[in-house]
Motif scaffolding. Structure first.
Motif, PDB file in Angstrom:
ATOM      1  N   GLN A 177       0.948  -1.076  -0.007  1.00  0.00           N
ATOM      2  CA  GLN A 177       0.063   0.099   0.041  1.00  0.00           C
ATOM      3  C   GLN A 177       0.949   1.372  -0.026  1.00  0.00           C
ATOM      4  O   GLN A 177       0.360   2.367  -0.392  1.00  0.00           O
ATOM      5  N   GLN A 178       2.066   1.021   0.274  1.00  0.00           N
ATOM      6  CA  GLN A 178       3.007   2.352   0.356  1.00  0.00           C
ATOM      7  C   GLN A 178       3.784   2.294  -0.995  1.00  0.00           C
ATOM      8  O   GLN A 178       4.441   3.477  -1.100  1.00  0.00           O
ATOM      9  N   ILE A 179       3.315   1.668  -1.938  1.00  0.00           N
ATOM     10  CA  ILE A 179       4.233   2.070  -3.387  1.00  0.00           C
ATOM     11  C   ILE A 179       3.958   3.368  -4.071  1.00  0.00           C
ATOM     12  O   ILE A 179       4.515   3.910  -4.458  1.00  0.00           O
ATOM     13  N   ASN A 180       2.694   3.702  -3.988  1.00  0.00           N
ATOM     14  CA  ASN A 180       2.261   5.167  -4.645  1.00  0.00           C
ATOM     15  C   ASN A 180       3.133   6.263  -3.946  1.00  0.00           C
ATOM     16  O   ASN A 180       3.621   7.165  -4.558  1.00  0.00           O
ATOM     17  N   TYR A 181       2.986   6.015  -2.553  1.00  0.00           N
ATOM     18  CA  TYR A 181       3.855   7.309  -1.848  1.00  0.00           C
ATOM     19  C   TYR A 181       5.369   7.188  -2.094  1.00  0.00           C
ATOM     20  O   TYR A 181       5.930   8.123  -2.447  1.00  0.00           O
ATOM     21  N   LEU A 182       5.894   5.837  -2.439  1.00  0.00           N
ATOM     22  CA  LEU A 182       7.296   5.802  -2.672  1.00  0.00           C
ATOM     23  C   LEU A 182       7.517   6.384  -3.837  1.00  0.00           C
ATOM     24  O   LEU A 182       8.715   7.008  -4.092  1.00  0.00           O
ATOM     25  N   LEU A 183       6.637   6.027  -4.959  1.00  0.00           N
ATOM     26  CA  LEU A 183       6.979   6.308  -6.371  1.00  0.00           C
ATOM     27  C   LEU A 183       6.793   8.090  -6.370  1.00  0.00           C
ATOM     28  O   LEU A 183       7.576   8.415  -7.212  1.00  0.00           O
TER      29      LEU A 183
END
Length: 458
Positions: free
Chosen positions: A39-45
């Motif tokens: 779920q943290q993928i978008n934030y990290l990108l």
């Protein structure tokens, strides 16, 4: 063995897998980020640029279909179509791997993996990432070059003693890689001299990029100079390469350097000192290699004393300084320039062979040319357009009087004259302070200070 400068992201809900992958890749790559929550993928990108992402296929306990991994893969590719993603699966399902490849995955590894196999797979994905990035930068650079370079140039002409001395100094500095600052009034040909230096330098096979700092707003400075990434601000609809990157390997010409505000001077100084820039919206530094040539009609040394220009920036720019003389100080060059321009404009407007009469030469030589070469060029173009004769006569030229103008108020008080002159310039340019300052030969900081002093409101 030196590690590759790369940012690798590993996403897997198994902490043991994350630890094992980190240990296997740490000797190869400089930066490894491990994340157990997809779920943290978008934030990290949004926060970082990753060379390679390793993505697990399954996250729900007991799941083996790989659908979650494919869903997150699609999400990544939608946001960053060129992102290199290596899928991680415990089941080695060929059909699943093929489906992932169709979506956009680069490769896949099966766990438990062989460390050498994992390293080789990620290294190959990293090399592909680097190649794609270089191709993209080249395309951006070529596109930007076409927009910036399709502009006609004009020769530098002069046989006067002052111009011969300028050419002598220019020949010496051109073959070096030293930064140069060019001083001179508006219209004297500072940009042409900068191009002349570039063409005689070792960088002549690369690009010459001009930036008019007087026309770039404070809010767009970083985007114009350093570039930006897609989505970094409201109107950033695609990645944009900045002027420093466009000038890579060539020459960056910073015109109107004296108009730059102190905060922007600090940002420019940082880029020149460190020889790196970072695009707006990115955290990845980019090395820059370009020669800096600057130009101004302001006295930067006086501005330093007044606190309007950074001394450290001035000495970064000012390895060598050149002064382009006003046209009035080299009247013997006026006939040469007039002959040059009459040929250009006679060809441009298909007028056939044209020349100037002796009286026209006398008229042009006696004029003070407050607008310098630019004014002479415009006067010659107008005369060629308006004349139906092959020989230009004095009546073909519409020249402003060279006599000093008296203030409309006929005041002899210097403060009153200065105030009225500033008001006239601002009114002439319909409140555009930058244009008014340019005509007056002032920096924006200076004109604002004088407006405040005289209570001028616009």
């Amino acid at each position: 063995m030196n590690r590759l400068t790369a940012n690798i992201l590993i996403i897997d809900d198994d902490l043991d897998v994350l630890h094992s992958a980190r240990m296997a890749l740490k000797p190869i790559f400089t930066q490894i980020t491990a994340e157990s929550q997809p779920q943290q993928i978008n934030y990290l990108l949004n926060q970082n640029v990753y060379d390679v992402i390793l993505l697990d296929m399954n996250y729900t306990t007991g799941a083996t279909s790989g659908r979650e991994g494919l869903m997150w893969l699609q999400n990544i590719i939608d946001k960053k179509p060129t992102q290199q993603v290596v899928m991680i699966t415990a089941y080695g399902d060929i059909k699943l791997a093929v489906e992932a490849m169709k979506i956009g995955a680069t490769d896949f590894v099966v766990k438990p993996w062989d460390n050498e196999k994992l390293q080789a797979t990620v290294r190959a994905a990293y090399q592909l990432s680097q190649s794609q990035r270089e191709v993209k930068q080249l395309r951006e650079k070529q596109s930007g070059m076409k927009a910036l370079l399709n502009q006609p140039g004009v020769e530098i002409i002069g046989q006067s003693p002052t111009m011969k001395e300028l050419f002598r100094m220019t020949d010496k500095v051109a073959t070096t890689d030293a930064n140069v600052i060019i001083f001179g009034e508006n219209g004297t040909g500072k940009e042409l001299l900068a191009q002349f230096i570039h063409e005689k330098s070792e960088r002549r096979e690369n690009v010459f990029v001009k930036v008019d700092l007087g026309t770039i707003s404070e809010s767009l400075f970083e985007s114009e100079m350093f570039g930006h990434t897609k989505g970094s601000f409201t109107d950033a609809r695609q990645d944009k390469i900045g002027r420093f990157e466009l000038a890579q390997g060539g020459t960056l010409f910073l015109d109107e350097i004296g108009n730059l505000s102190l905060p922007l001077q600090a940002k420019l100084l940082t880029a020149i000192q460190h020889k790196t820039i970072t695009r707006v919206g990115s955290t990845t530094p980019i090395s820059i290699d370009c020669r800096i040539i600057s130009a101004t009609n302001n006295n930067l040394f006086e501005m330093v004393e007044k606190g309007e220009f950074r001394e450290d920036l001035l000495y970064r720019l000012n390895t060598v300084e050149l002064m382009v003389p006003a046209l009035a100080k080299r009247p013997e060059d006026i006939p040469l320039l007039a002959d040059h321009f009459i040929q250009i404009f006679a060809n441009k407007y298909r007028k056939g062979a044209m020349k100037l009469s002796r009286k026209s030469y006398d008229l042009l030589s006696k004029h003070l040319w407050p607008g310098n070469i630019r004014e002479l060029q415009h006067a010659m173009e107008r005369a060629v357009i308006m004349s139906d004769e092959s020989t230009l006569q004095p009546h073909h030229f519409l020249l402003q009087s060279s006599k000093p103008k008296v203030s409309p108020s006929n005041s002899v008080n210097l403060n009153e004259i200065e105030k009225e002159t500033i008001e006239i310039a601002i009114a002439k340019h319909q409140g555009n302070i930058s244009k008014a300052a340019k005509e007056l030969g002032l920096g924006r900081t200076t004109i604002y200070r004088k407006m405040d002093k005289y209570g001028i409101k616009y």
